[in-house]
Write a protein that holds these residues in place. Sequence first.
Motif, mmCIF file in Angstrom:
data_model
loop_
_atom_site.group_PDB
_atom_site.id
_atom_site.type_symbol
_atom_site.label_atom_id
_atom_site.label_comp_id
_atom_site.label_asym_id
_atom_site.label_seq_id
_atom_site.Cartn_x
_atom_site.Cartn_y
_atom_site.Cartn_z
ATOM 1 N N ALA A 190 0.855 -1.182 0.000
ATOM 2 C CA ALA A 190 0.000 0.000 0.000
ATOM 3 C C ALA A 190 0.894 1.237 0.000
ATOM 4 C CB ALA A 190 -0.935 0.016 1.201
ATOM 5 N N ILE A 191 0.306 2.369 -0.398
ATOM 6 C CA ILE A 191 1.105 3.567 -0.662
ATOM 7 C C ILE A 191 0.510 4.789 0.015
ATOM 8 C CG2 ILE A 191 1.858 5.152 -2.493
ATOM 9 C CD1 ILE A 191 2.005 2.819 -4.372
ATOM 10 N N ASN A 192 1.379 5.616 0.577
ATOM 11 C CA ASN A 192 1.054 6.979 0.967
ATOM 12 C C ASN A 192 1.593 7.891 -0.130
ATOM 13 O OD1 ASN A 192 0.812 9.516 2.065
ATOM 14 N ND2 ASN A 192 2.063 9.123 3.882
ATOM 15 N N LEU A 193 0.735 8.667 -0.750
ATOM 16 C CA LEU A 193 1.165 9.557 -1.830
ATOM 17 C C LEU A 193 1.884 10.806 -1.309
ATOM 18 C CD1 LEU A 193 -1.844 9.357 -4.322
ATOM 19 C CD2 LEU A 193 0.282 8.029 -4.293
ATOM 20 N N ALA A 194 2.170 10.839 -0.029
ATOM 21 C CA ALA A 194 3.011 11.884 0.579
ATOM 22 C C ALA A 194 3.910 11.176 1.590
ATOM 23 C CB ALA A 194 2.135 12.970 1.217
ATOM 24 N N GLY A 195 4.137 11.795 2.752
ATOM 25 C CA GLY A 195 4.864 11.119 3.830
ATOM 26 C C GLY A 195 6.362 11.053 3.628
ATOM 27 N N GLY A 196 6.995 10.264 4.491
ATOM 28 C CA GLY A 196 8.446 10.190 4.501
ATOM 29 C C GLY A 196 9.062 11.338 5.270
ATOM 30 N N THR A 197 8.393 11.781 6.337
ATOM 31 C CA THR A 197 8.821 12.974 7.083
ATOM 32 C C THR A 197 9.826 12.570 8.166
ATOM 33 O OG1 THR A 197 6.762 12.721 8.348
ATOM 34 C CG2 THR A 197 6.783 14.341 6.590
ATOM 35 N N HIS A 198 11.005 12.196 7.709
ATOM 36 C CA HIS A 198 11.992 11.498 8.532
ATOM 37 C C HIS A 198 12.944 12.398 9.293
ATOM 38 C CE1 HIS A 198 14.930 11.302 4.845
ATOM 39 N NE2 HIS A 198 14.309 12.468 4.936
#
Length: 299
Positions: A107-115
């Motif tokens: 599954a995918i988040n079309l944003a995110g990756g706020t690392h």
Amino acid sequence: MKAFYTDHFILPLPAGHRFPMEKYSRLRDLVATLDDIELVEAPAASDTQILYAHDPSYLIKIIEGKLSAEEQREIGFPWSEKMVERSRRSAGATVAAAKNALQEGIAINLAGGTHHAYRDLGSGFCIFNDSAIAARTLQKEVNAKLKVAIIDLDVHQGNGTAAILQQDPSIFTLSIHGENNFPFKKELSDLDIGLPDGCDDQTYLLALEDSLSQLDSRFKPDCLIYLAGADPHEGDRLGRLKLSKEGMRLRDERVFAFALDQKLPIAISMAGGYGKEMESTVDIHFQTIKTALHFQQQY
């Protein structure tokens, strides 16, 4: 395959701001043209879920808009209620993608990756650390014994993720990044690979292959969270690496093949991308999603 979107929750930015907010709506428009993908509005991460990874005093400051001027500069966004809602939704999208992946494989988040978000500090356009929140939420709300690996292939080290999870043996943090790029003070992930400026496809893919082998031998995860940053691409203005579009596709393919070979659920977030031309960044993200869709059909 489900793709969770947040782009209609607007983060108001001043004219000329360098963050490419428009890329998210452009990406969703392209994803909408694909068969076999269901677009789903992202839920908001709850206070409880956010507090799995963040300090209560920090959450209160974010909600009430009581960040100091220095804290706000470190984040890089002006505070607003819409910023808070957008940040909740972005984290909630990774939580939803991770839970859905356990059921459907990918599954995918079309944003995110706020690392870059730390437990008590936002940084580098990151308010809440969605990967840490999602990993902990799976363990708190689905299965306490779940071992989660975070594969961070954004060009910038996942410093906040590493710091939050450094003492947590149940979550493995892997970061492959530009050694000389932001953040200039690196944190200690479980596995860090710092690459030189100008790194090409071959060097990168060899490093990735070795890293996945180490991950498998050292940890044996039950599921994966994958930050598929577009910024290692040669067309990125902040990336400093030299991966071709084909190299980026092979990178994604190798991660998805690893997940498929091990029968591991995988949740994907888009992470960074700052192309000299926005179209090139959107194109790289879209390529990641099309590659994921191909693999999802084999689960």
